[in-house]
Design a protein around this motif. Structure first.
Motif, short mmCIF file in Angstrom:
data_model
loop_
_atom_site.label_atom_id
_atom_site.label_comp_id
_atom_site.label_asym_id
_atom_site.label_seq_id
_atom_site.Cartn_x
_atom_site.Cartn_y
_atom_site.Cartn_z
N CYS B 375 0.84 -1.21 0.00
CA CYS B 375 0.00 0.00 0.00
C CYS B 375 0.87 1.25 0.00
O CYS B 375 0.62 2.20 -0.74
CB CYS B 375 -0.89 0.04 1.24
SG CYS B 375 -2.22 -1.13 1.20
N GLU B 379 1.36 4.06 -2.89
CA GLU B 379 1.14 5.48 -2.60
C GLU B 379 2.35 6.31 -3.02
O GLU B 379 2.22 7.38 -3.62
CB GLU B 379 0.89 5.58 -1.10
CG GLU B 379 0.77 6.96 -0.55
CD GLU B 379 0.76 6.91 0.98
OE1 GLU B 379 -0.07 6.14 1.52
OE2 GLU B 379 1.56 7.58 1.62
N ASP B 382 2.42 6.62 -6.76
CA ASP B 382 1.39 7.56 -7.20
C ASP B 382 1.75 8.98 -6.86
O ASP B 382 1.28 9.92 -7.48
CB ASP B 382 0.05 7.24 -6.52
CG ASP B 382 -0.70 6.16 -7.26
OD1 ASP B 382 -0.14 5.66 -8.25
OD2 ASP B 382 -1.83 5.85 -6.85
N ARG B 384 0.69 10.37 -4.25
CA ARG B 384 -0.42 10.97 -3.51
C ARG B 384 -0.67 10.19 -2.24
O ARG B 384 -1.01 9.02 -2.30
CB ARG B 384 -1.72 10.87 -4.31
CG ARG B 384 -1.85 11.82 -5.43
CD ARG B 384 -3.02 11.40 -6.31
NE ARG B 384 -2.73 11.70 -7.68
CZ ARG B 384 -2.96 12.90 -8.21
NH1 ARG B 384 -3.51 13.85 -7.51
NH2 ARG B 384 -2.66 13.14 -9.47
N PRO B 385 -0.53 10.83 -1.09
CA PRO B 385 -0.84 10.10 0.15
C PRO B 385 -2.34 9.88 0.29
O PRO B 385 -3.13 10.74 -0.06
CB PRO B 385 -0.32 11.03 1.24
CG PRO B 385 -0.19 12.36 0.62
CD PRO B 385 -0.10 12.19 -0.86
N VAL B 386 -2.71 8.68 0.78
CA VAL B 386 -4.13 8.39 0.97
C VAL B 386 -4.50 8.49 2.45
O VAL B 386 -5.64 8.30 2.82
CB VAL B 386 -4.50 6.98 0.47
CG1 VAL B 386 -4.56 6.96 -1.03
CG2 VAL B 386 -3.52 5.96 0.96
#
Lengths: 230, 560
Positions: B375, B379, B382, B384-386
């Motif tokens: 995960c 992230e 990407d 982008r932190p979720v």
């Protein structure tokens, strides 16, 4: 001989606001200096070229190496050598491993790779430093290892993000000369981002100053064309 | 593959919770064809309400849970307000950090050995001060109001809340806040409470809710320290669920839903308390009072914290001592002699329990670490932190009382033919291990300078090579610590192991708690000690993994 690095109508936008724009060619062996105050997106420009654009920003335009469109490649295939303010030597590897990590995989054989590492270190007066922990090096030694690491990855061009700003004055001059000499010797196009006028002078190449009053008002549209083209 | 990691993680973590709640709902409404319930009815609920003392059980759960949470929270907050930055604070920080890894049951046994009528404290005082030759006839452990149980829960939750607060503190910039407050004339405690607490509280709110949900529905600590006439609600539910009379399960399921309601009600009460505190705090800030019981608060919170830490440590030492004790009559302070007899006699059985514990925990942490890393790596790629959207989801399995969905899960595994298997138990543990592993790993992972990864890519390393050679090694210490924490969580699981394993899967924790009713203190000491040693061993192993900052200098001589 290497190819020129071309910024083809590159524009950086933050939340709908145009920041920096660049549209020009950097020839092999040429150092293009981009100057300007912080916040105009100088570093973002480098990040875009290298493929690490922060999602907060958006960008348009292409970055080419000769005929090859780098912006269509994933970051690790672009082979644009980055140098930051900090040397960022990998702390879990020793000096030799840091350089070996950068050597292209098609250089095969333990001995040949070891010899390449040794030669690279000797090239910057650090012969025999392979087993040293990066944390034990002086600032100047770290900067030299970082430089050789990036050069040994056989980059198509160098992107320098204020790489001299953390060095003290005496050292700065020496490292600056070393970097520019090596880049020229290998015929690499270099894009240097800085706010230190002395960096620009030492680079002895064209300078784009985004800090000049006329440019500051409308940075996006006019700056690049305003500035000194050779 | 990597793109699927977040979905897979959420499924493994929340799927069992959702499915389990659903599986609890059906029998609670009287519908389980396999057990002869084919029509919806209110009969289970009616039966539940007809149980003698059920209201008292519920009140006991609510009261002890709220009191333990409020007590632990108050002590931790006031202690930090009074002592942050002092040497005493650093000392307790060092003492309490390892205590977080101690399973609840071991801590509860330790406390029982310390304060029971025949416990160590009474032995120290007898006969010279008390004149007692026999243990006094006092109901200290298992008192009807659940005071000892509350104390035990408090002692165990204090290290957890303390560490959560410590993790959140740096973001509130406590030192400078307090300096500014001091320069405006605020005394230390008043300055901390008005300028730091409002900023850290939002970050420890979910852990507080998790403590509240746990404390209002606890089974293992209640079995060891809690009252029996009647016991708290969750204990009675567990009894019905394990009863050979399957028809009791309808009522147990209705009770599990009541437990869910009760824990949510406790959280609701807490939220009301938050509002009240915020209102009073605003009034304080507007009023500009510069001090807040500046002597009383350090004195009380300091001694409470020191006392509870000492009690925990002494209790754990007593576990070790009892496991080695020969004859140890009251009021002798120490055993007559030490012997390895308990270890020799029960060693083989204990070895089996350890093997089962490891057989569950090791695969679970391997999968949990792999999923958490997948995960986080996803992230990172990407960019982008979720984090912010998913944080409440991570806490969800910790905030829904275990018992409310484990009942349903047990029934679902039964229908799938997976009941009583190690796989089913492991899936049950995964629900609780994943959130902790993820929470422990995500901050250090995100704290690694992203430019290292960028540098690796710019040097031509593929994403996979950047991960294996640069990002993972830079986070290896955090990975090891997260694995140790996950291991500690798995070892400590009582209810999931008991309910999903149908009593047939024996880990050191289920064995230890099962001994609570009997009086064999040597054996309790032995299992309690094992419960404590397993997580400690894991953390010791993790500590042996060198962090990047502590890397040994490869050749000190050549460097000179």
């Amino acid at each position: 001989m290497t190819d020129a690095l071309v910024f083809d109508q590159v524009r950086i936008v933050l939340a709908g606001r145009a920041l920096i724009a660049l549209d020009r060619k950097i020839s092999p062996g040429e150092v293009l200096t981009v100057m300007g105050p912080s916040g105009i997106g100088k570093s973002t420009l480098l990040a875009y070229a290298a493929g690490f654009l922060d999602p907060a920003f958006s960008a348009q335009g292409r970055v080419l190496s000769g005929p090859l469109d780098l912006t269509r490649l994933p970051p690790h295939r672009r082979r644009l050598g980055l140098l930051f303010q900090d040397p960022l030597l990998f702390p879990h590897m020793n000096v030799g491993e840091n350089i070996a990590f950068a050597l292209p995989a098609d250089l095969r054989g333990r001995e040949r790779r070891g010899a390449a590492v040794a030669a690279a270190l000797a090239d910057v007066d650090l012969a025999g430093f392979e087993a040293r922990d990066p944390a034990t090096l002086s600032g100047g030694q770290k900067a030299r290892v970082a430089l050789m690491r990036v050069l040994e990855s056989r980059p198509r061009a160098l992107l320098l993000d204020e790489p001299f700003s953390r060095l003290d004055a005496a050292l700065r001059d020496q490292i600056r000369r070393l970097v520019f000499d090596k880049a020229r010797a290998r015929g690499l196009p270099v894009l240097l981002v800085t706010h230190d006028r002395a960096d620009a002078e030492a680079a002895a190449g064209p300078v784009l100053d985004f800090g000049s009053p006329s440019a500051a008002d409308q940075p996006a549209a006019s700056a690049a064309s305003d500035c000194s083209r050779p | 593959m990597l793109k699927l990691a977040p979905a897979l993680t959420l499924t493994l973590m929340l799927g069992p919770v959702a499915a389990g709640l659903f599986g609890t709902l059906l029998p609670a409404a009287g519908y389980v064809p396999a057990l002869g319930g084919t029509a919806m009815s209110r009969e289970p609920l009616r039966l539940l309400l007809g149980q003698p003392g059920i209201g008292q059980s519920a009140l006991l759960s609510l009261g002890t849970g709220l009191a333990a949470t409020l007590g632990a929270f108050t002590v931790v907050v006031l202690f930090t307000a009074a002592f942050e930055g002092s040497r005493f604070f650093r000392l307790l920080r060092r003492l309490l950090s390892p205590l977080m890894a101690v399973p609840h049951a071991a801590a509860a046994f330790g406390l029982a050995f310390l304060i029971a009528p025949s416990g160590f404290v009474m032995r120290l005082l007898s006969p010279w001060a008390t004149g007692l030759q026999r243990p006094p006839d006092l109901l200290i452990v298992g008192d009807p109001l659940g005071l000892t149980m509350t104390l035990g829960l408090m002692a165990k939750e204090i290290p957890f809340l303390f560490l959560m607060l410590l993790a959140a503190l740096p973001q509130a910039d406590p030192l400078r806040s307090q300096r500014v407050a001091a320069s405006l004339g605020y005394a230390p405690v008043a300055g901390w409470l008005t300028t730091v607490l409002p900023r850290v509280y939002p970050q420890i709110r979910l852990p507080v809710f998790a403590v509240l949900a746990y404390a209002t529905s606890v089974v293992d600590v209640a079995l060891i320290l809690g009252p029996t006439t009647p016991p708290p609600l969750a204990v009675r539910l567990t009894g019905w669920m394990n009863d050979p009379d399957l028809s009791l399960r309808f009522m147990a399921s209705a009770g599990a839903l009541a437990q869910l309601g009760l824990s949510l009600f406790a959280i609701l009460l807490w939220i009301c308390g938050e509002r009240l505190a915020a209102m009073l705090g605003r009034r304080w800030i507007e009023g500009g009072r510069r001090s807040a019981a500046e002597r009383l608060i350090p004195a009380l919170s300091g001694s409470a914290m020191a006392l509870l830490a000492t009690a925990m440590l002494a209790g754990l030492a007593l576990l070790a001592l009892w496991s080695l004790a020969g004859p140890w009559r009251f009021p002798d302070t120490l055993p007559h002699h030490l012997t390895l007899r308990a270890w020799m006699v029960h060693g083989p059985a204990a070895g089996d329990a350890i093997a089962t514990t490891l057989a569950i925990a090791l695969p679970v942490i391997a999968v949990a670490i792999a999923l958490a890393l997948a995960c986080l790596e996803n992230e990172t790629r990407d960019g982008r932190p979720v984090q912010h959207r998913s944080l409440p989801l991570l806490y969800l399995p910790l905030i829904v009382p275990q018992i409310a969905f484990l009942f349903g899960l047990q029934i679902l595994f039964l229908m799938a033919g997976l009941h009583d298997t190690l796989l089913a138990v492991a899936l049950g543990h995964m629900v609780f291990v994943l959130p902790y592993v993820f929470l422990a790993l995500s901050d250090p992972w995100r704290a690694v300078d992203p430019r290292y990864g960028h540098m690796a890519s710019a040097l031509g390393a593929s994403p996979a090579r950047s991960f294996w050679r640069v990002r993972l090694p830079l986070a290896r210490k955090a990975v090891a610590t997260a694995a140790a924490l996950g291991f500690a969580v798995s070892v400590a699981q009582y209810l999931p192991t008991l309910l999903i394993g149908g009593g047939r899967v024996s880990t050191v924790t289920t064995e230890a708690v099962a001994l609570a009713a009997g009086g064999n203190r040597q054996l309790i000491g032995l299992y309690g000690l094992l419960q404590m040693l397993l997580p400690f061993a894991a953390f010791l192993l993790a500590a042996a993994i060198p962090g990047v900052a502590h890397r040994r200098r490869a050749d000190g001589e050549a460097a000179a």
